[in-house]
Scaffold this motif. Structure first.
Motif, PDB file in Angstrom:
ATOM      1  N   VAL A  60     -51.383 -87.011 100.272  1.00 35.68           N
ATOM      2  CA  VAL A  60     -51.054 -86.478 101.599  1.00 35.68           C
ATOM      3  C   VAL A  60     -52.012 -87.051 102.644  1.00 35.68           C
ATOM      4  CG1 VAL A  60     -51.065 -84.371 103.001  1.00 35.68           C
ATOM      5  CG2 VAL A  60     -49.963 -84.366 100.763  1.00 35.68           C
ATOM      6  N   LEU A  61     -53.290 -87.186 102.289  1.00 34.41           N
ATOM      7  CA  LEU A  61     -54.290 -87.688 103.240  1.00 34.41           C
ATOM      8  C   LEU A  61     -54.175 -89.189 103.506  1.00 34.41           C
ATOM      9  CD1 LEU A  61     -57.483 -85.746 102.152  1.00 34.41           C
ATOM     10  CD2 LEU A  61     -56.149 -85.440 104.244  1.00 34.41           C
ATOM     11  N   VAL A  62     -54.028 -89.985 102.439  1.00 29.91           N
ATOM     12  CA  VAL A  62     -54.101 -91.440 102.634  1.00 29.91           C
ATOM     13  C   VAL A  62     -52.849 -92.194 102.186  1.00 29.91           C
ATOM     14  CG1 VAL A  62     -56.612 -91.487 102.547  1.00 29.91           C
ATOM     15  CG2 VAL A  62     -55.312 -91.825 100.440  1.00 29.91           C
ATOM     16  N   GLY A  63     -51.842 -91.495 101.722  1.00 28.63           N
ATOM     17  CA  GLY A  63     -50.594 -92.138 101.325  1.00 28.63           C
ATOM     18  C   GLY A  63     -50.779 -93.087 100.163  1.00 28.63           C
ATOM     19  N   ALA A  64     -50.120 -94.228 100.223  1.00 31.85           N
ATOM     20  CA  ALA A  64     -50.157 -95.205  99.137  1.00 31.85           C
ATOM     21  C   ALA A  64     -51.540 -95.824  98.950  1.00 31.85           C
ATOM     22  CB  ALA A  64     -49.127 -96.296  99.379  1.00 31.85           C
ATOM     23  N   LEU A  65     -52.426 -95.663  99.942  1.00 31.28           N
ATOM     24  CA  LEU A  65     -53.787 -96.184  99.795  1.00 31.28           C
ATOM     25  C   LEU A  65     -54.548 -95.443  98.698  1.00 31.28           C
ATOM     26  CD1 LEU A  65     -54.732 -96.721 103.532  1.00 31.28           C
ATOM     27  CD2 LEU A  65     -53.966 -98.419 101.871  1.00 31.28           C
ATOM     28  N   GLY A  67     -53.784 -95.578  95.816  1.00 31.26           N
ATOM     29  CA  GLY A  67     -53.733 -96.487  94.670  1.00 31.26           C
ATOM     30  C   GLY A  67     -53.174 -95.810  93.438  1.00 31.26           C
ATOM     31  N   ARG A  68     -53.867 -95.982  92.312  1.00 31.07           N
ATOM     32  CA  ARG A  68     -53.369 -95.410  91.067  1.00 31.07           C
ATOM     33  C   ARG A  68     -53.414 -93.892  91.063  1.00 31.07           C
ATOM     34  NH1 ARG A  68     -57.594 -94.189  87.430  1.00 31.07           N
ATOM     35  NH2 ARG A  68     -59.595 -94.905  88.192  1.00 31.07           N
ATOM     36  N   HIS A  69     -54.073 -93.291  92.076  1.00 28.48           N
ATOM     37  CA  HIS A  69     -54.129 -91.834  92.196  1.00 28.48           C
ATOM     38  C   HIS A  69     -53.000 -91.284  93.065  1.00 28.48           C
ATOM     39  CE1 HIS A  69     -57.921 -91.754  90.120  1.00 28.48           C
ATOM     40  NE2 HIS A  69     -58.410 -92.655  90.964  1.00 28.48           N
ATOM     41  N   MET A  70     -52.122 -92.176  93.562  1.00 28.63           N
ATOM     42  CA  MET A  70     -51.006 -91.730  94.387  1.00 28.63           C
ATOM     43  C   MET A  70     -50.103 -90.804  93.570  1.00 28.63           C
ATOM     44  SD  MET A  70     -47.975 -93.928  96.174  1.00 28.63           S
ATOM     45  CE  MET A  70     -46.726 -93.595  94.954  1.00 28.63           C
ATOM     46  N   ALA A  71     -49.620 -89.748  94.183  1.00 29.91           N
ATOM     47  CA  ALA A  71     -48.765 -88.787  93.501  1.00 29.91           C
ATOM     48  C   ALA A  71     -47.351 -89.328  93.344  1.00 29.91           C
ATOM     49  CB  ALA A  71     -48.732 -87.476  94.278  1.00 29.91           C
ATOM     50  N   ALA A  72     -46.771 -89.070  92.193  1.00 33.76           N
ATOM     51  CA  ALA A  72     -45.368 -89.391  91.923  1.00 33.76           C
ATOM     52  C   ALA A  72     -44.839 -88.315  90.990  1.00 33.76           C
ATOM     53  CB  ALA A  72     -45.235 -90.762  91.278  1.00 33.76           C
ATOM     54  N   SER A  73     -43.543 -88.111  91.024  1.00 36.07           N
ATOM     55  CA  SER A  73     -42.963 -87.093  90.149  1.00 36.07           C
ATOM     56  C   SER A  73     -41.555 -87.478  89.745  1.00 36.07           C
ATOM     57  CB  SER A  73     -42.961 -85.733  90.850  1.00 36.07           C
ATOM     58  OG  SER A  73     -42.147 -85.788  92.001  1.00 36.07           O
ATOM     59  N   ALA A  74     -41.088 -86.814  88.713  1.00 35.83           N
ATOM     60  CA  ALA A  74     -39.718 -86.993  88.219  1.00 35.83           C
ATOM     61  C   ALA A  74     -39.348 -85.732  87.462  1.00 35.83           C
ATOM     62  CB  ALA A  74     -39.620 -88.207  87.315  1.00 35.83           C
ATOM     63  N   GLN A  75     -38.096 -85.601  87.195  1.00 36.86           N
ATOM     64  CA  GLN A  75     -37.602 -84.477  86.420  1.00 36.86           C
ATOM     65  C   GLN A  75     -36.744 -85.035  85.290  1.00 36.86           C
ATOM     66  OE1 GLN A  75     -36.229 -81.126  88.719  1.00 36.86           O
ATOM     67  NE2 GLN A  75     -34.451 -80.928  87.393  1.00 36.86           N
ATOM     68  N   ILE A  76     -36.880 -84.437  84.121  1.00 42.56           N
ATOM     69  CA  ILE A  76     -36.056 -84.818  82.980  1.00 42.56           C
ATOM     70  C   ILE A  76     -35.291 -83.583  82.534  1.00 42.56           C
ATOM     71  CG2 ILE A  76     -36.080 -85.522  80.551  1.00 42.56           C
ATOM     72  CD1 ILE A  76     -38.435 -87.298  81.148  1.00 42.56           C
ATOM     73  N   VAL A  77     -33.996 -83.735  82.355  1.00 34.94           N
ATOM     74  CA  VAL A  77     -33.164 -82.654  81.833  1.00 34.94           C
ATOM     75  C   VAL A  77     -32.691 -83.078  80.451  1.00 34.94           C
ATOM     76  CG1 VAL A  77     -31.109 -81.239  82.186  1.00 34.94           C
ATOM     77  CG2 VAL A  77     -32.437 -82.011  84.159  1.00 34.94           C
ATOM     78  N   GLY A 106     -40.905 -91.568  96.030  1.00 35.50           N
ATOM     79  CA  GLY A 106     -42.288 -91.858  96.382  1.00 35.50           C
ATOM     80  C   GLY A 106     -42.482 -92.223  97.847  1.00 35.50           C
ATOM     81  N   ARG A 107     -41.411 -92.324  98.594  1.00 39.46           N
ATOM     82  CA  ARG A 107     -41.501 -92.771  99.976  1.00 39.46           C
ATOM     83  C   ARG A 107     -42.020 -91.698 100.926  1.00 39.46           C
ATOM     84  NH1 ARG A 107     -37.516 -96.880 102.896  1.00 39.46           N
ATOM     85  NH2 ARG A 107     -38.867 -97.278 104.652  1.00 39.46           N
ATOM     86  N   ALA A 108     -41.719 -90.442 100.648  1.00 39.78           N
ATOM     87  CA  ALA A 108     -42.100 -89.363 101.563  1.00 39.78           C
ATOM     88  C   ALA A 108     -43.603 -89.336 101.824  1.00 39.78           C
ATOM     89  CB  ALA A 108     -41.629 -88.020 101.014  1.00 39.78           C
ATOM     90  N   LEU A 109     -44.404 -89.491 100.787  1.00 38.88           N
ATOM     91  CA  LEU A 109     -45.854 -89.425 100.967  1.00 38.88           C
ATOM     92  C   LEU A 109     -46.526 -90.793 100.964  1.00 38.88           C
ATOM     93  CD1 LEU A 109     -46.699 -86.381  98.682  1.00 38.88           C
ATOM     94  CD2 LEU A 109     -46.519 -86.425 101.162  1.00 38.88           C
ATOM     95  N   GLY A 110     -45.892 -91.796 100.379  1.00 40.18           N
ATOM     96  CA  GLY A 110     -46.545 -93.087 100.231  1.00 40.18           C
ATOM     97  C   GLY A 110     -45.966 -94.205 101.058  1.00 40.18           C
ATOM     98  N   GLY A 111     -44.912 -93.926 101.831  1.00 37.40           N
ATOM     99  CA  GLY A 111     -44.298 -94.973 102.634  1.00 37.40           C
ATOM    100  C   GLY A 111     -43.664 -96.049 101.765  1.00 37.40           C
ATOM    101  N   GLY A 114     -45.779 -96.993  98.748  1.00 31.99           N
ATOM    102  CA  GLY A 114     -45.700 -95.918  97.759  1.00 31.99           C
ATOM    103  C   GLY A 114     -44.374 -95.917  97.027  1.00 31.99           C
ATOM    104  N   GLU A 115     -43.315 -96.252  97.755  1.00 31.77           N
ATOM    105  CA  GLU A 115     -41.997 -96.319  97.133  1.00 31.77           C
ATOM    106  C   GLU A 115     -41.966 -97.415  96.063  1.00 31.77           C
ATOM    107  OE1 GLU A 115     -37.339 -96.468  98.547  1.00 31.77           O
ATOM    108  OE2 GLU A 115     -38.870 -97.297  99.873  1.00 31.77           O
ATOM    109  N   ARG A 116     -42.528 -98.565  96.368  1.00 31.63           N
ATOM    110  CA  ARG A 116     -42.586 -99.665  95.392  1.00 31.63           C
ATOM    111  C   ARG A 116     -43.413 -99.275  94.168  1.00 31.63           C
ATOM    112  NH1 ARG A 116     -43.857-103.687  99.886  1.00 31.63           N
ATOM    113  NH2 ARG A 116     -41.797-104.164 100.685  1.00 31.63           N
ATOM    114  N   ARG A 117     -44.556 -98.651  94.417  1.00 29.56           N
ATOM    115  CA  ARG A 117     -45.429 -98.244  93.312  1.00 29.56           C
ATOM    116  C   ARG A 117     -44.724 -97.206  92.436  1.00 29.56           C
ATOM    117  NH1 ARG A 117     -50.285 -97.274  95.844  1.00 29.56           N
ATOM    118  NH2 ARG A 117     -50.868 -99.393  95.328  1.00 29.56           N
TER     119      ARG A 117
END
Length: 132
Positions: A60-65, A67-77, A106-111, A114-117
């Protein structure tokens, strides 16, 4: 770049073992795996698993900057597969579970970066789930 597409796979495992397999395959890649409780009044036999990685506050503070600590999520059913469904390459009629992988973009917080990562991480996760 567009939003990642959902992926559907079949696993030659009962749902309870499929959750363990998801944890074993994605944990080493940095994903935290949380099984979500099923609604009490639900007749659905599905199991929902939430995948998260990175640090949401830092993202939230630095977006995709972040790095490997950038938040990402998914759901599995996970759902028991219908009769006659076999996973790819399987000649067995053992219990089969259908897995639906639903990634976030990943775009909402990482631009855009972030979307690419996030897309790369989701691709790695799906490849890990496809491995026997």
């Amino acid at each position: 770049m567009s939003s990642p597409d959902p992926v559907r796979l079949s696993l030659a495992l009962p749902p309870a073992e499929a959750v363990r397999a998801v944890r074993d395959r994605l944990g080493p890649l940095g994903w935290r795996v949380r099984e979500m409780p099923s609604p009490v009044d639900s007749d659905d036999a599905s199991t929902t698993v939430r995948l998260e990685r990175g640090r949401r506050g830092l993202t939230v503070l630095v977006g995709a900057l972040a790095g490997r600590h950038m938040a990402a999520s998914a759901q599995i059913v996970l759902r028991p597969a219908g009769a006659g469904t076999l996973p790819c390459g399987s000649g067995s009629s053992a219990a089969v579970t259908t897995l639906h992988y639903l990634p976030d973009s990943g775009r909402a917080l990482g631009g855009l970066l972030g979307e690419r990562r996030a897309q790369r991480w989701h691709t790695e996760a799906v490849e890990a789930l496809r491995r026997p």
